[in-house]
Design an enzyme around this catalytic site. Structure first.
Site, PDB file in Angstrom:
ATOM      1  CG  HIS A 242      -1.991   1.029  -6.819  1.00  0.00           C
ATOM      2  ND1 HIS A 242      -2.065   1.849  -6.185  1.00  0.00           N
ATOM      3  CD2 HIS A 242      -2.710   1.494  -8.035  1.00  0.00           C
ATOM      4  CE1 HIS A 242      -2.796   2.987  -6.516  1.00  0.00           C
ATOM      5  NE2 HIS A 242      -3.421   2.563  -7.868  1.00  0.00           N
TER       6      HIS A 242
HETATM    7  C1  BDR Z   1      -5.573  -1.637  -7.077  1.00  0.00           C
HETATM    8  O1  BDR Z   1      -6.673  -1.870  -7.793  1.00  0.00           O
HETATM    9  C2  BDR Z   1      -6.401  -2.064  -9.038  1.00  0.00           C
HETATM   10  O2  BDR Z   1      -7.117  -1.186  -9.918  1.00  0.00           O
HETATM   11  C3  BDR Z   1      -5.059  -1.962  -9.074  1.00  0.00           C
HETATM   12  O3  BDR Z   1      -4.513  -3.029 -10.072  1.00  0.00           O
HETATM   13  C4  BDR Z   1      -4.530  -2.291  -7.921  1.00  0.00           C
HETATM   14  O4  BDR Z   1      -4.491  -3.690  -7.441  1.00  0.00           O
HETATM   15  C5  BDR Z   1      -5.502  -0.259  -6.536  1.00  0.00           C
HETATM   16  O5  BDR Z   1      -6.360   0.069  -5.650  1.00  0.00           O
END
Ligand code: BDR
Ligand code: CA
Length: 312
Positions: A242
């Site tokens: 992400h």
């Molecule tokens: C986001 O949530 C976190 O778990 C990850 O680091 C990312 O920023 C994805 O939904």
């Protein structure tokens, strides 16, 4: 001239890779500082993990500040089920030697924006938006000074990952997200719609490992760790990376495309709390307030990431 940024983060393996990509790209990005926020794991751990990552990159010169330890109005929700107990489970990395920078992350954000020419500092939130919203509340004069916000959060077509309708970063502190999305600042959003296309397939993870460096092995082991969760959940070929979409966008915006639309945050409903209500089809007369990214050249993204990680 490299773009000056503050990375606001809750590391998190994918946050870690986003930070490494930024630190490996000095032609395009100057990291003024890293501000830790509570999110994936409690603040004490995110503030520690951010320093572990700086040391892994050999960049002990970047100041790391600890920020807010809980959302504006709610108890903290964490994600150890995805990121492990430490938040950075996977590789064995030494505890950091570099100290935290003195002062609160929120004050660092405020002071940095006031000290630079207006329109020259970009904020890159990779976690819940608590630090950013707190800074805007405490010092509204800084809002006009922000060049742009490029953040990971939200979802439209993919809907939710922490609830059926909400993405984790927005869900954890929806009131903070609401303040940020209403700020009037130019916002670029990397929602799950795009990050779910940035999958670490076995082949792509092998490319990290094949760098045969400390960083290459650490990144491969981090993604190995958090992949198990997403592969099981989505039945996909690998886990979405992400947060590095944010730093990749700063380096090569052409890899991404989306629409400039209105995005509002649900702060009331129990059922859809933290939903990013994205007017993708333009069915309201609400003004566009965000560039909502929907597509990425995934192979181009991984090629860039691998090439840059090789520099560390
Ligand atoms: C986001 O949530 C976190 O778990 C990850 O680091 C990312 O920023 C994805 O939904
Ligand atoms: Ca994150």
């Amino acid at each position: 001239m490299p773009r000056k940024i503050i990375i606001d983060t809750d590391p998190g393996q994918d946050d870690a890779v986003a930070i490494l990509l930024a630190l490996a790209s000095p032609e395009e990005i100057e990291v003024l500082g890293i501000t830790a926020v509570a999110g994936n794991v409690p603040l004490e751990l995110t503030a520690k993990n951010a320093r572990i990552v700086c040391e892994l990159a050999g960049h002990t010169d970047v100041p790391v500040y600890a920020g807010c330890d809980r959302p504006l109005n709610r108890p903290l929700v964490t994600a150890e089920h995805v990121h492990g107990k430490t938040g950075l489970d996977g590789p064995v990395l030494p505890d950091p030697e570099m100290p935290l920078a003195e002062g609160h992350a929120v004050d660092f954000i405020i002071d940095t924006l006031r000290a630079h020419e207006p329109g020259t500092v970009t904020l890159c939130p990779l976690g819940p938006l608590t630090n950013i919203a707190t800074a805007f509340r405490k010092a509204p004069d800084i809002i006009d000074r922000v060049q742009e916000i490029v953040l990971m959060g939200g979802a439209y077509f993919e809907v939710g990952n922490i609830t059926p309708t909400a993405e984790f970063n927005i869900y954890v502190d929806p009131e903070a997200a609401d303040i940020v999305f209403k700020s009037g600042i130019r916002i670029v959003v990397m929602p799950l719609d795009v990050t779910h296309d940035a999958l670490v397939t076995p082949h792509r993870n092998d490319a990290f490992r094949a760098l045969d460096s400390k960083v290459g092995h650490a990144v491969a082991e981090m993604t190995d760790f958090f992949e198990r969760f997403d592969i099981e959940k989505y039945g996909s070929e690998g886990a979405p990376l992400h947060d590095p979409c944010v730093t990749a966008y700063l380096i090569k915006p052409d890899l991404f495309s989306g629409r400039h639309i209105n995005v509002e945050i649900e702060t009331q409903s129990e059922l859809t709390l933290g939903m990013t209500v994205a007017d993708w089809w333009g069915v309201t007369d609400r003004s566009p307030n965000a560039m909502f990214i929907s597509d990425v050249d995934a192979q181009g993204f991984f090629d860039l990431l691998t090439e840059r990680l090789a520099r560390l």
